[in-house]
Motif scaffolding. Structure first.
Motif, mmCIF file in Angstrom:
data_model
loop_
_atom_site.group_PDB
_atom_site.id
_atom_site.type_symbol
_atom_site.label_atom_id
_atom_site.label_comp_id
_atom_site.label_asym_id
_atom_site.label_seq_id
_atom_site.Cartn_x
_atom_site.Cartn_y
_atom_site.Cartn_z
ATOM 1 N N LEU A 1 -21.259 -14.877 59.681
ATOM 2 C CA LEU A 1 -21.584 -14.593 61.073
ATOM 3 C C LEU A 1 -20.447 -13.848 61.757
ATOM 4 O O LEU A 1 -19.269 -14.141 61.532
ATOM 5 N N GLN B 1 -21.603 -19.463 65.563
ATOM 6 C CA GLN B 1 -22.938 -19.908 65.955
ATOM 7 C C GLN B 1 -23.238 -21.225 65.231
ATOM 8 O O GLN B 1 -24.015 -21.251 64.276
ATOM 9 N N ALA C 1 -27.768 -15.891 57.130
ATOM 10 C CA ALA C 1 -26.872 -15.879 58.281
ATOM 11 C C ALA C 1 -26.380 -14.465 58.575
ATOM 12 O O ALA C 1 -26.228 -14.073 59.745
#
Length: 293
Positions: free
Chosen positions: A105, A109, A148
């Motif tokens: 990421l 998150q 992701a």
């Protein structure tokens, strides 16, 4: 939409060859690459991810050109919105499962990481490191990390090189459902390498069958794998496990998918068959067994 044209030398067990591919994949669709080992499937994925620069090539994803060798354009991997599941998983050995997923990421998150852990059944293993996981568990981590990488990025591409091959039948079916849900939620365009017919029919809208670096057949799963068969006849691929004679007939022990079954065969049908041989088994009727749930 993905528009791809590639020419690149290819080395296989049969000797030198040329990867010569031209294909299109509609936006938010899932396509499958199928074909024998050495046909160029993994090489094609690595070119799309930016890990290999082809001799000649063009790759447009949506409105963005990722590759154009004639114009000297070749975006590095970090500038391509790509999630890639390698056959060897390529996890960071010093990181936990949770950290491996979070690394993909661009911003922290934690809620998304927890969601992907739950989606792939990895929540109980979140604090373990790759060396403490089985092959199938590592494969799930690689899948969650790839998701992701592309989550919430319009126009992203998910490249999956046999992502569920290390899983048992029950877990594979469960992860197919999870993967189908994730691909719909992330609105990505996907290219899947697979030899699992159930997986292909369940997840893919297009199939490209590669032979010696070229597309030999293409179309929907039904067009590619079901055309040419006799109406009303189902043909299954099976591997011979054992052949034995019982009175006037032969009994073949067969592996069909993940199931072992036995069928009767005449002396003519059984002649020359050995354990390990692959055969086609035809059935002329289908009896529904009811629906789950």
């Amino acid at each position: 939409m993905i528009e791809l044209r590639i020419q690149h030398p290819l080395t296989s067990a049969d000797g030198a060859d040329m990867l010569d591919i031209s294909l299109q994949i509609a936006a938010q669709q899932t396509a499958c690459l199928s074909g024998a080992s050495g046909a160029g499937k993994t090489t094609l994925l690595r070119i799309m991810a930016g890990l290999i620069t082809p001799q000649h090539g063009f790759l447009r994803v949506g409105d963005q050109i990722w590759l154009d060798t004639e114009r000297g354009i070749c975006l590095p991997p970090q500038q391509r919105s790509v999630g890639l599941v390698f056959q060897d998983y390529a996890l960071f050995p010093h990181m936990t499962v949770q950290a491996n997923i979070a690394y993909a990421l661009q911003t922290a998150q934690p809620d998304l990481v927890q969601y992907l852990l739950t989606l792939t059944g990895l929540q109980p293993l979140a604090q373990r490191k790759p060396a403490q996981l089985s092959g199938g568990q590592q494969q799930r981590v690689a899948l969650a990390r790839a998701l992701a990488r592309i989550w919430g990025q319009p126009g992203s591409v998910l490249l999956l090189d046999e992502p569920l091959s290390a899983l048992d039948a029950a877990m594979r079916s469960q992860l197919q459902t999870a993967l189908q849900q994730a691909m719909q939620q992330s609105a990505c365009t996907s290219l899947l390498v697979s030899h699992d017919m159930a997986e292909i029919f369940r997840l893919c809208q297009q199939v490209f069958v590669l032979e010696h670096g070229r597309i030999a057949r293409s179309g929907s799963p039904e067009q590619v794998f079901l055309q040419g068969g006799q109406a009303g006849q189902l043909t299954l691929q099976a591997q011979v496990l054992a052949v034995r004679r019982e009175e006037v007939v032969y009994v073949l022990s067969l592996l069909i998918g993940q199931e072992v079954t036995e069928v009767f065969a005449s002396a003519e049908q059984a002649a020359g068959l050995q354990p390990g041989d692959r055969i086609a088994v035809a059935a002329r009727s289908i009896t529904p067994l009811g629906r789950a749930g």
